[in-house]
Design a protein around this motif. Structure first.
Motif: not given
Length: 204
Positions: A93-99, A160-161, A176-181
């Motif tokens: 999810l951290g990688e996805l923050d680049r998009h 992810v999509d 970082c907000e989505i990862a715990p969920v």
């Protein structure tokens, strides 16, 4: 220095057309890309477009699925380098923050998904790519004892999509907000969730 052979020149033109197609899909949308646009951007004659590809649709499909294959092949590596399922999810999810959802790669995925709803062959190709991605993620999840790894991998892929799509509408949506969920679905069978709560093994 030896001059390129005819075959080498042909491969170079083909590669240029595929790269150009990816650019134009992201910039203008799938249905707006024409033979003339492709030829002008790639610096070739329109005839070469149809010499190398049976149609513009065939070119766009090969370009998009090739780019998607390259990206999806790398993504599970994020999981496989992590020590725990939660760490893998956090890193992904951290990688996805680049998009942003509006970057070229995100737009390419979105346009390809939309086009696949009207093109059965394209839909089948993308389905194979996603199945391969889910299989790799599922295998990694199973290795970490996550319950229902196949279903969990499918949910993660869909999430992810969805996140990429919603990032364009809600730029504040961060990994970082989505990862715990999402982490709540990574609990091992009968064990505790990643947030410390108890799991049932059947329902996160």
């Amino acid at each position: 220095m030896a001059r390129p052979t005819t075959a080498q020149r042909g491969r170079e033109v083909r590669r240029r057309l595929l790269d150009t197609a990816c650019e134009l899909i992201a910039e203008h949308g799938w249905t707006a890309v024409s033979t003339r646009m492709l030829a002008d951007r790639a610096g070739v004659t329109p005839g070469l477009v149809h010499y190398h590809f049976s149609s513009v649709q065939a070119l766009l499909s090969e370009a998009a699925t090739g780019a998607m294959r390259d990206y999806l092949a790398q993504t599970p590596d994020v999981f496989e380098q992590a020590a725990t399922a939660q760490q893998g999810l956090d890193t992904l999810l951290g990688e996805l923050d680049r998009h942003t959802g509006l970057d070229p790669l995100s737009l390419l995925f979105t346009e390809a998904y939309l086009a696949s709803t009207r093109d059965g062959a394209l839909r089948a190709e993308i389905s194979v790519l996603l199945a391969e991605f889910r299989d790799r993620v599922s295998g990694w999840l199973a290795g970490h004892g996550v319950a229902a790894p196949d279903a969990t991998a499918a949910v993660l892929a869909a999430a992810v999509d969805g996140l990429l799509l919603h990032r364009a509408l809600n730029p504040d949506l961060r990994g970082c907000e989505i990862a715990p969920v999402l982490g709540r679905i990574l609990a091992p069978a009968g064990g505790a969730h990643t947030d410390g709560t108890e799991g049932t093994g059947d329902r996160p």
